[in-house]
Scaffold this motif. Structure first.
Motif, PDB file in Angstrom:
ATOM      1  N   LEU A 281       0.845  -1.194   0.000  1.00 21.86           N
ATOM      2  CA  LEU A 281       0.000   0.000   0.000  1.00 21.86           C
ATOM      3  C   LEU A 281       0.881   1.244   0.000  1.00 21.86           C
ATOM      4  O   LEU A 281       1.889   1.294   0.697  1.00 21.86           O
ATOM      5  N   VAL A 282       0.489   2.228  -0.786  1.00 12.93           N
ATOM      6  CA  VAL A 282       1.306   3.422  -0.926  1.00 12.93           C
ATOM      7  C   VAL A 282       0.417   4.657  -0.800  1.00 12.93           C
ATOM      8  O   VAL A 282      -0.574   4.781  -1.530  1.00 12.93           O
ATOM      9  N   ASP A 283       0.775   5.548   0.101  1.00 11.70           N
ATOM     10  CA  ASP A 283       0.023   6.797   0.231  1.00 11.70           C
ATOM     11  C   ASP A 283       0.637   7.807  -0.733  1.00 11.70           C
ATOM     12  O   ASP A 283       1.275   8.778  -0.325  1.00 11.70           O
ATOM     13  N   ALA A 284       0.427   7.575  -2.027  1.00  8.54           N
ATOM     14  CA  ALA A 284       1.043   8.442  -3.040  1.00  8.54           C
ATOM     15  C   ALA A 284       0.497   9.863  -2.929  1.00  8.54           C
ATOM     16  O   ALA A 284       1.248  10.835  -3.063  1.00  8.54           O
ATOM     17  N   LEU A 285      -0.796   9.989  -2.640  1.00 12.14           N
ATOM     18  CA  LEU A 285      -1.374  11.334  -2.542  1.00 12.14           C
ATOM     19  C   LEU A 285      -0.730  12.116  -1.397  1.00 12.14           C
ATOM     20  O   LEU A 285      -0.454  13.307  -1.527  1.00 12.14           O
ATOM     21  N   GLY A 286      -0.497  11.438  -0.284  1.00 14.59           N
ATOM     22  CA  GLY A 286       0.140  12.091   0.858  1.00 14.59           C
ATOM     23  C   GLY A 286       1.515  12.619   0.481  1.00 14.59           C
ATOM     24  O   GLY A 286       1.890  13.747   0.827  1.00 14.59           O
ATOM     25  N   ALA A 287       2.291  11.823  -0.257  1.00 11.48           N
ATOM     26  CA  ALA A 287       3.642  12.250  -0.655  1.00 11.48           C
ATOM     27  C   ALA A 287       3.563  13.424  -1.635  1.00 11.48           C
ATOM     28  O   ALA A 287       4.331  14.387  -1.522  1.00 11.48           O
ATOM     29  N   ILE A 288       2.618  13.370  -2.564  1.00  9.24           N
ATOM     30  CA  ILE A 288       2.468  14.466  -3.531  1.00  9.24           C
ATOM     31  C   ILE A 288       2.127  15.755  -2.785  1.00  9.24           C
ATOM     32  O   ILE A 288       2.650  16.831  -3.072  1.00  9.24           O
ATOM     33  N   HIS A 289       1.293  15.618  -1.795  1.00 10.31           N
ATOM     34  CA  HIS A 289       0.913  16.775  -0.990  1.00 10.31           C
ATOM     35  C   HIS A 289       2.126  17.360  -0.264  1.00 10.31           C
ATOM     36  O   HIS A 289       2.303  18.570  -0.172  1.00 10.31           O
ATOM     37  N   LYS A 290       3.004  16.493   0.248  1.00 12.98           N
ATOM     38  CA  LYS A 290       4.178  16.989   0.983  1.00 12.98           C
ATOM     39  C   LYS A 290       5.174  17.672   0.064  1.00 12.98           C
ATOM     40  O   LYS A 290       5.944  18.527   0.494  1.00 12.98           O
ATOM     41  N   ALA A 332      -0.877  -0.757  -4.570  1.00  9.31           N
ATOM     42  CA  ALA A 332      -2.135  -0.017  -4.514  1.00  9.31           C
ATOM     43  C   ALA A 332      -1.917   1.369  -3.916  1.00  9.31           C
ATOM     44  O   ALA A 332      -1.379   1.510  -2.825  1.00  9.31           O
ATOM     45  N   ALA A 333      -2.343   2.390  -4.665  1.00 14.17           N
ATOM     46  CA  ALA A 333      -2.389   3.747  -4.114  1.00 14.17           C
ATOM     47  C   ALA A 333      -3.647   3.829  -3.264  1.00 14.17           C
ATOM     48  O   ALA A 333      -4.739   3.555  -3.758  1.00 14.17           O
ATOM     49  N   THR A 334      -3.487   4.150  -1.999  1.00 11.34           N
ATOM     50  CA  THR A 334      -4.636   4.144  -1.086  1.00 11.34           C
ATOM     51  C   THR A 334      -5.284   5.528  -1.029  1.00 11.34           C
ATOM     52  O   THR A 334      -4.764   6.498  -1.572  1.00 11.34           O
ATOM     53  N   LYS A 335      -6.406   5.598  -0.338  1.00 11.40           N
ATOM     54  CA  LYS A 335      -7.109   6.859  -0.053  1.00 11.40           C
ATOM     55  C   LYS A 335      -7.571   7.569  -1.324  1.00 11.40           C
ATOM     56  O   LYS A 335      -7.606   8.791  -1.396  1.00 11.40           O
ATOM     57  N   ALA A 336      -7.897   6.802  -2.364  1.00  7.13           N
ATOM     58  CA  ALA A 336      -8.307   7.382  -3.644  1.00  7.13           C
ATOM     59  C   ALA A 336      -9.624   8.141  -3.521  1.00  7.13           C
ATOM     60  O   ALA A 336      -9.990   8.872  -4.433  1.00  7.13           O
ATOM     61  N   ASP A 337     -10.325   7.987  -2.406  1.00  3.73           N
ATOM     62  CA  ASP A 337     -11.560   8.754  -2.223  1.00  3.73           C
ATOM     63  C   ASP A 337     -11.278  10.240  -1.989  1.00  3.73           C
ATOM     64  O   ASP A 337     -12.194  11.033  -1.883  1.00  3.73           O
ATOM     65  N   TYR A 436      -1.108  20.776  -4.824  1.00  8.66           N
ATOM     66  CA  TYR A 436      -1.977  19.639  -4.551  1.00  8.66           C
ATOM     67  C   TYR A 436      -2.348  19.651  -3.083  1.00  8.66           C
ATOM     68  O   TYR A 436      -1.524  19.348  -2.235  1.00  8.66           O
ATOM     69  N   GLY A 437      -3.550  20.054  -2.816  1.00  8.06           N
ATOM     70  CA  GLY A 437      -4.006  20.053  -1.432  1.00  8.06           C
ATOM     71  C   GLY A 437      -4.808  18.791  -1.185  1.00  8.06           C
ATOM     72  O   GLY A 437      -5.495  18.298  -2.075  1.00  8.06           O
ATOM     73  N   PHE A 438      -4.669  18.233  -0.021  1.00 14.56           N
ATOM     74  CA  PHE A 438      -5.515  17.097   0.322  1.00 14.56           C
ATOM     75  C   PHE A 438      -6.056  17.307   1.713  1.00 14.56           C
ATOM     76  O   PHE A 438      -5.297  17.535   2.639  1.00 14.56           O
ATOM     77  N   MET A 439      -7.362  17.294   1.842  1.00 14.22           N
ATOM     78  CA  MET A 439      -7.952  17.459   3.159  1.00 14.22           C
ATOM     79  C   MET A 439      -7.970  16.106   3.846  1.00 14.22           C
ATOM     80  O   MET A 439      -8.054  15.075   3.200  1.00 14.22           O
ATOM     81  N   ALA A 440      -7.882  16.140   5.174  1.00 13.08           N
ATOM     82  CA  ALA A 440      -8.098  14.898   5.913  1.00 13.08           C
ATOM     83  C   ALA A 440      -9.586  14.800   6.228  1.00 13.08           C
ATOM     84  O   ALA A 440     -10.159  15.698   6.835  1.00 13.08           O
ATOM     85  N   PHE A 441     -10.213  13.733   5.742  1.00 17.03           N
ATOM     86  CA  PHE A 441     -11.631  13.522   5.997  1.00 17.03           C
ATOM     87  C   PHE A 441     -11.822  12.496   7.106  1.00 17.03           C
ATOM     88  O   PHE A 441     -11.026  11.561   7.242  1.00 17.03           O
TER      89      PHE A 441
END
Ligand SMILES: Nc1nc2c(ncn2[C@@H]2O[C@H](COP(=O)(O)OP(=O)(O)OP(=O)(O)O)[C@@H](O)[C@H]2O)c(=O)[nH]1
Ligand SMILES: [Mg+2]
Length: 471
Positions: A281-290, A332-337, A436-441
């Motif tokens: 599992l990879v939090d790709a969105l989290g890394a892009i955000h950082k 798998a890129a996680t948190k795609a929602d 690239y902003g990502f909110m924590a839901f």
């Protein structure tokens, strides 16, 4: 008396052998490894996977389910008595209770057995009744795979490499100052060793917070019950040449070797070596955000993690595996929602590019690989919103911080992953032109229909790839 008890134990011996034989012969076991770096979504993934396999209303992408061949799925005691059980029930009540919240961080290996009664596919289906299949899910931190590289390095080599790598990192300044000042030939004193190991551990934790993923030895940040023990009380030091007896250098060397033989090797032997199928599992969105540095660092960490799946590279590992290999690996890129589905193909493309090097290697080792983006627990809904005359694909959910509902547009991921990976590789400071902003839901409050598991995105397709052929 003696005879009967002897006979008893004989019978019991035969029984247990018989049990094992029947299990291995007639009841296939699939061991599914679930790994990823810290906060990548392992616990949520396993919890939702199990809940959705118990209640399969949302698992239409699983062929055996589509064909109505799964008669039952149920939890069973796991086969390994010394591995902590994955705490499915409390994680599920965290996620789906009246006040849903994300589960706490988990810091060690754990396991859960789910068993199926399923009818075989195809021609055999009519001839054979349902058979039992066991799925053993093993959750372990991806950081532990990074430690494999240590096995090939001496203390001196590891020290030099590590010190060179962290030289310029501000988080390491205090540790480096101490490490350079230390007298390696001084007699070993425990407080000195503890102080160095303490500073090094503080650096590792700070580096991970800052978005570095190369934070090894893995057990320093995830010590579990080894916290404070000598195997975790060492640090890289500027050594050159052999050490003398009873010096600080000799003791550091000895502990480094103990870490390899008593921490790293047992993990690979007892857990890793038995895995048939693996999801990374990879939090790709989290890394892009950082930012670019985090993306580059994650790409490198993925390549290192995945070198474990190409055992030819490591003599000890290939000898231990004796040709056994992981048959399928899913990235798998996680948190795609966090993204509208219009952007999912782009996230998958980034995932493929991030792991390309590593996947090519796995192919080389005979494993089948795939990449996809998923959300183990869908926390958002989708909507289009117009902004300055443009329709933007947004996601709506409850913000973790304020508890308020909001719609959110995370930015447009590039169609070509190179637009992210190339600046990352070239050491860019920030993304050009796009944020690239990502909110924590927070997880959404759920009312599930009977027979339905928690809502997800593509968890069924992930499951089909991982175990579908064996059901
Ligand atoms: N929106 C959304 N967020 C998720 C999802 N899965 C995980 N998250 C977020 O990611 C965080 C980490 O998820 P975990 O499953 O605890 O990750 P982990 O890999 O087990 O983390 P460690 O145990 O700390 O290594 C959660 O607290 C959520 O904030 C998902 O499917 N959707
Ligand atoms: Mg966890």
């Amino acid at each position: 008396m003696v005879i009967s008890s002897l006979a008893d134990s004989l019978v019991r011996g035969v029984e247990t052998v018989g049990d094992r034989v029947s299990e291995t012969l007639f009841e296939p076991v699939i061991r599914l490894g679930v790994t990823g770096l810290a906060r990548s979504g392992k616990t949520v993934f396993i919890t939702s996977l199990v809940a959705n396999l118990l209640d399969r209303g949302r698992m239409t992408g699983l062929v055996a389910q589509q064909e109505g061949r799964i008669n039952a799925a149920y939890l069973q005691p796991q086969p390994d008595d010394t591995v902590p059980r994955f705490d499915f029930e409390s994680h599920l009540s965290d996620l789906t209770g009246p006040e849903p919240h994300w589960p706490d961080s988990t810091r060690a290996v754990s396991e859960l057995r789910l068993s199926f009664k399923a009818r075989p596919a195809g021609l055999l289906s009519g001839l054979q009744g349902p058979r039992k299949i066991h799925l053993d899910i093993v959750d372990y931190p991806g950081e532990w795979l990074l430690d494999l590289a240590l096995l090939e390095k001496s203390y001196e080599e590891w020290s030099h490499e590590t010190l060179a790598r962290i030289e310029k990192r501000p988080q390491a300044a205090e540790f480096l100052a101490q490490a350079k000042a230390v007298d390696l030939a001084a007699p070993h004193e425990e407080p000195a060793a503890q102080a160095l190991a303490g500073l090094f551990t503080t650096y590792l934790n700070a580096a991970r917070e800052a978005g570095f993923y190369d934070c090894t030895p893995g057990r320093f940040i995830l010590p579990g019950d080894l916290a404070g023990s000598p195997v975790l009380t060492f640090a890289p030091l500027p050594v050159s040449g052999p050490s003398r007896r009873r010096t600080l250098q000799r003791e550091m060397e000895r502990r480094y070797e103990a870490y390899k033989s008593q921490v790293v090797k047992p993990f690979f032997r007892d857990h890793f070596a038995r895995i048939d199928r693996q999801v990374v599992l990879v939090d790709a969105l989290g890394a892009i955000h950082k930012g670019p540095q985090a993306v580059e660092d994650m790409r490198r960490a993925m390549a290192d993690i995945l070198s474990a799946f190409r055992p030819g590279r490591n003599a000890w590992l290939s000898q231990m595996l004796l040709g056994k290999r992981v048959e399928r690996i899913l990235f798998a890129a996680t948190k795609a929602d966090h993204l509208h589905h219009l952007q999912h193909p782009r996230l998958t493309a980034i995932m493929e590019a991030l792991t390309r090097e590593a996947r090519d290697r796995a192919k080389f080792a005979g494993a089948e690989t795939a990449a996809l983006s998923l959300a183990a627990l869908r926390a958002t809904t989708e909507e289009m919103r117009s902004h300055d005359g443009v329709e933007l694909p947004c996601v709506r959910g409850t913000l973790l911080e304020s508890g308020k509902k909001a719609a959110f547009y995370p930015g447009d991921l590039p169609e070509d992953p190179a637009h992210l990976l190339t600046p990352a590789r070239n050491g860019a400071e920030g993304w050009l032109g796009e944020d690239y902003g990502f909110m924590a839901f927070a997880p959404a409050k759920l009312t599930l229909r009977p027979g339905d598991g928690p809502p997800h995105i593509r968890l069924d397709r992930a499951t089909q790839f991982l175990i579908g052929d064996r059901l």
